[in-house]
Design a protein around this motif. Structure first.
Motif, PDB file in Angstrom:
ATOM      1  N   TYR A  42     -48.387 -36.375 -73.173  1.00 29.18           N
ATOM      2  CA  TYR A  42     -49.309 -35.413 -73.618  1.00 29.18           C
ATOM      3  C   TYR A  42     -49.215 -34.169 -72.798  1.00 29.18           C
ATOM      4  O   TYR A  42     -49.436 -32.978 -73.424  1.00 29.18           O
ATOM      5  N   ILE A  43     -49.043 -34.086 -71.627  1.00 26.78           N
ATOM      6  CA  ILE A  43     -48.774 -32.918 -70.759  1.00 26.78           C
ATOM      7  C   ILE A  43     -47.685 -31.980 -71.038  1.00 26.78           C
ATOM      8  O   ILE A  43     -47.795 -30.886 -71.362  1.00 26.78           O
ATOM      9  N   LEU A  44     -46.412 -32.856 -71.708  1.00 22.13           N
ATOM     10  CA  LEU A  44     -45.398 -32.194 -71.890  1.00 22.13           C
ATOM     11  C   LEU A  44     -45.545 -31.516 -73.358  1.00 22.13           C
ATOM     12  O   LEU A  44     -45.283 -30.272 -73.534  1.00 22.13           O
ATOM     13  N   ASN A  45     -46.372 -31.954 -74.236  1.00 19.12           N
ATOM     14  CA  ASN A  45     -46.569 -31.424 -75.392  1.00 19.12           C
ATOM     15  C   ASN A  45     -47.467 -30.354 -75.360  1.00 19.12           C
ATOM     16  O   ASN A  45     -47.298 -29.268 -76.036  1.00 19.12           O
ATOM     17  N   ARG A  46     -48.158 -30.445 -74.611  1.00 17.98           N
ATOM     18  CA  ARG A  46     -49.567 -29.474 -74.372  1.00 17.98           C
ATOM     19  C   ARG A  46     -48.834 -28.256 -73.602  1.00 17.98           C
ATOM     20  O   ARG A  46     -48.997 -27.126 -74.067  1.00 17.98           O
ATOM     21  N   THR A  47     -47.852 -28.575 -72.663  1.00 22.29           N
ATOM     22  CA  THR A  47     -47.177 -27.454 -71.899  1.00 22.29           C
ATOM     23  C   THR A  47     -46.307 -26.753 -73.087  1.00 22.29           C
ATOM     24  O   THR A  47     -46.046 -25.527 -73.081  1.00 22.29           O
ATOM     25  N   PHE A  48     -45.643 -27.463 -73.831  1.00 23.61           N
ATOM     26  CA  PHE A  48     -44.698 -26.828 -74.746  1.00 23.61           C
ATOM     27  C   PHE A  48     -45.485 -25.943 -75.716  1.00 23.61           C
ATOM     28  O   PHE A  48     -45.302 -24.833 -75.989  1.00 23.61           O
ATOM     29  N   SER A  49     -46.548 -26.327 -76.389  1.00 23.49           N
ATOM     30  CA  SER A  49     -47.509 -25.593 -77.178  1.00 23.49           C
ATOM     31  C   SER A  49     -47.973 -24.119 -76.407  1.00 23.49           C
ATOM     32  O   SER A  49     -48.179 -23.394 -77.006  1.00 23.49           O
ATOM     33  N   MET A  50     -48.370 -24.704 -75.106  1.00 19.04           N
ATOM     34  CA  MET A  50     -48.856 -23.503 -74.284  1.00 19.04           C
ATOM     35  C   MET A  50     -47.686 -22.308 -74.142  1.00 19.04           C
ATOM     36  O   MET A  50     -48.129 -21.300 -74.157  1.00 19.04           O
ATOM     37  N   VAL A  51     -46.389 -22.796 -74.000  1.00 21.07           N
ATOM     38  CA  VAL A  51     -45.182 -21.773 -73.929  1.00 21.07           C
ATOM     39  C   VAL A  51     -44.974 -20.988 -75.251  1.00 21.07           C
ATOM     40  O   VAL A  51     -45.046 -19.841 -75.225  1.00 21.07           O
ATOM     41  N   VAL A  52     -45.240 -21.780 -76.409  1.00 24.02           N
ATOM     42  CA  VAL A  52     -44.969 -21.026 -77.620  1.00 24.02           C
ATOM     43  C   VAL A  52     -46.177 -20.101 -77.687  1.00 24.02           C
ATOM     44  O   VAL A  52     -46.035 -19.010 -78.187  1.00 24.02           O
TER      45      VAL A  52
END
Lengths: 305, 305
Positions: free
Chosen positions: B4-14
């Motif tokens: 979840y943290i990984l997904n959330r970080t990815f969407s944050m970077v986008v």
């Protein structure tokens, strides 16, 4: 599913709808009369509507009820305290604060109205497209997520930095910052509505997407739009007033409540009425919209009460 | 959880990339040439060409963006036209004031809001409930600058308890923090009340009452803990909005924070500063939202990612 369904002839498709329309018209009348009754009996909605009616009326009637001219300066009457000839006192140019608040209502309410109209129209269209046509969803929502990454006041300030200082630009800035709220609310509602059986049914009848959105989806997302617009109206007036207070929106001598409070700030020690009365007017109008919004939400969606 | 943290970080970077593109484009849409601003209206053609080349403004927009992002990633947000210092130096010097203001406001807003919300829920439909809700609605509806001016008038002009403006340490942050905190207290009180009302009606609360548990431990140990999830979301979101709200409040109280500096930068057309500040504040807002998401699981063990 729609591709495998047999195509109906024009006469077949036209046979049932009149009956359905009459039914839905009756149902719709019953629904809206029920909502009307709920609104009338809702204390919050009624008090909010009364406050707003009062401010809209005095703003519209400003030329007839304002006791003094809004622009004429009278240096002999500078900083007169409230009372006597000047109900709410005078400002640094000897102008009547009460008259300026009456006229200022026109500008502040207009700023809110224009911002809500622009944001509403664009936000509803984008929300409908995003919710109904899933292929556009990811792009539209990504843009909205980017806009939502800015708190609304910060976004409005950034837009003003691009467009330049002024009343019109402030309205546009406030409108743009309000668009994501509409898109999110409308998209959410459309997503649940598009899965309903009656939408499947009209699709199977071969009705065009445009007609489905306009006749079947839009009326069903109207309630959240009305509630959001009422609350957003108040928020827009607050953001617009803050922009004017920062010197980025309406400019003096325009009698706008936020800019009046800004001018009064410099004379707070000797003439508190210059800032406090325009600010009080903003608070009451926004309070009116918040009360109305709360009441409408209770009336239109009793489950959320 | 780690997925979840990984997904959330990815969407944050986008989102961050999107924000950077938006901010970059917005600043390039601003009318007026920064080179003319730096060199003045009477600069020679050669000097203009040389300065454009130094600033990289003679490159295509895409290359300029790539250069900009490279610099941002290396901690270079440009140099302020106003002060001649780098934007990072300005942020480092001013951020502590803004973040202190936002934190103190959040503490005041949370404590006052949660207590008011609990009181309103426990004493539902009594005068306490109505009073708490009216106060919170006024807190939401009143413009921040108006509360600020009102408090300055009372505590600085009438009683001389606090300084009128300027920064002299913690003491001068008290009034601004109360001003900002009152607005968020209103929102938090309303959310706490509705969340508490839902929890209070549940079976385990009736059981606790039947067991003869005293009122205070029942509310704070059982009800509040379960009612806190939506409240924590709101408190987290409030932090971002308080950072933006600080723009207005810092201007009123003449505090040398990021907010007042961003207004100065806009009015003086200091593009690198505006660009850097907007990007920095949006980044903070996004990070805060992500942290709030992750804190859920600590507050409510039922939530698993």
């Amino acid at each position: 599913m729609s591709s495998s369904a047999p195509k109906l002839t024009d006469s077949e498709t036209k046979f049932n709808p009149p009956q359905n329309n009459r039914d839905s018209e009756v149902k719709s009348k019953t629904y809206w009369s029920l909502v009307g009754k709920r609104i009338i009996t809702n204390k919050s909605a009624v008090s909010g509507a009364c406050i707003l009616l009062f401010f809209v009326s005095i703003s519209l009637l400003a030329p007839w009820i304002a006791p003094h001219s809004v622009d004429v300066m009278n240096f002999e009457q500078r900083f007169l305290p409230p009372g006597g000839q000047h109900l709410l006192g005078t400002d640094d140019f000897g102008r009547d604060i009460f008259s300026r608040i009456l006229y200022g209502g026109r500008v502040s309410l207009m700023m809110g109205l224009v911002a809500v109209l622009i944001a509403g129209v664009i936000g509803v269209i984008l929300g409908m497209i995003s919710g109904y046509y899933r292929r556009f969803d990811i792009y539209i929502m990504q843009v909205m997520d980017i806009l939502l990454a800015f708190p609304s006041l910060l976004l409005a300030i950034a837009i003003i930095a691009v467009l330049g200082v002024g009343l019109t630009n402030a309205m546009i800035a406030v409108a743009i910052s309000a668009i994501p709220s509409y898109v999110r609310v409308v998209r959410g509602s459309v997503l649940s509505i598009r899965e309903k059986e009656y939408i499947e049914a009209v699709k199977a009848l071969g009705v065009s997407d445009f007609k489905i959105i306009l006749k079947h989806v839009f009326p069903n997302v109207l309630s959240p739009i009305i509630v959001l617009s009422s609350l957003q109206f108040g928020t827009s007036i607050l953001v617009a007033a803050a922009l004017s207070f920062l010197g980025l929106g309406a400019q003096p001598p325009t009698p706008e409540w936020g800019s009046m409070a800004y001018v009064g700030k410099a004379f707070l020690g000797q003439a508190w009425w210059m800032s406090l009365f325009p600010g009080l007017a903003i608070m009451l109008v926004v309070l009116g919209f918040n009360l109305l919004g709360d009441g409408l939400r209770d009336a239109l969606d009793p489950r959320q009460k | 959880m780690s997925k979840y943290i990984l997904n959330r970080t990815f969407s944050m970077v986008v989102t961050l990339i999107g924000v950077s593109i938006l901010v970059f484009l917005m600043m390039h849409l601003i009318p007026g040439d920064p080179v003319t601003y730096i060199l003045g209206d009477f600069a020679s053609e050669e000097a203009i060409v040389e300065m454009k080349s130094t600033l990289g403004l003679d490159q295509p927009l895409f290359i300029q963006y790539i250069d900009y992002i490279k610099n941002v990633l290396q901690g270079d947000l440009g140099t302020s036209y106003i002060t001649g210092l780098t934007v990072i130096e300005e942020i480092t010097a001013r951020f502590p004031i803004t973040v202190q203001l936002a934190l103190y406001s959040l503490i005041i807003g949370s404590v006052v809001g949660i207590l008011m919300g609990i009181l309103a829920a426990v004493k539902q439909n009594t005068i306490f409930d109505q009073l708490a809700m009216v106060i919170s609605l006024i807190g939401i509806s009143a413009p921040g600058f108006w509360i600020a001016l009102f408090l300055i008038w009372i505590f600085s002009y009438q009683f001389s308890v606090f300084p009128i403006s300027g920064y002299q340490g913690f003491y001068s942050l008290i009034l601004p923090s109360i001003t900002l905190g009152l607005g968020s207290a209103g929102n938090i009180a309303r959310m706490t009340r509705s969340s508490m009302l839902e929890v209070i009606k549940q079976d385990f609360m009736r059981t606790a009452q039947a067991k003869g548990l005293a009122m205070i431990p029942m509310i704070f140990k059982h009800a509040l803990q379960n009612a806190m999830i939506p409240v924590i979301t709101l408190i987290g979101l409030q932090f971002g909005f308080l950072l933006a709200g600080a723009v207005v409040i810092e201007t009123v109280f003449a505090l040398p924070g990021l907010g007042s500096f961003s207004i100065e930068a806009i009015t003086k057309r200091d593009l690198p500063t505006v660009q850097g500040l907007v990007l920095f504040m949006a980044f903070l807002f996004i990070i805060t939202n992500m942290i709030v998401d992750l804190v859920y699981s600590l507050v409510d063990p039922r939530i698993k990612y």
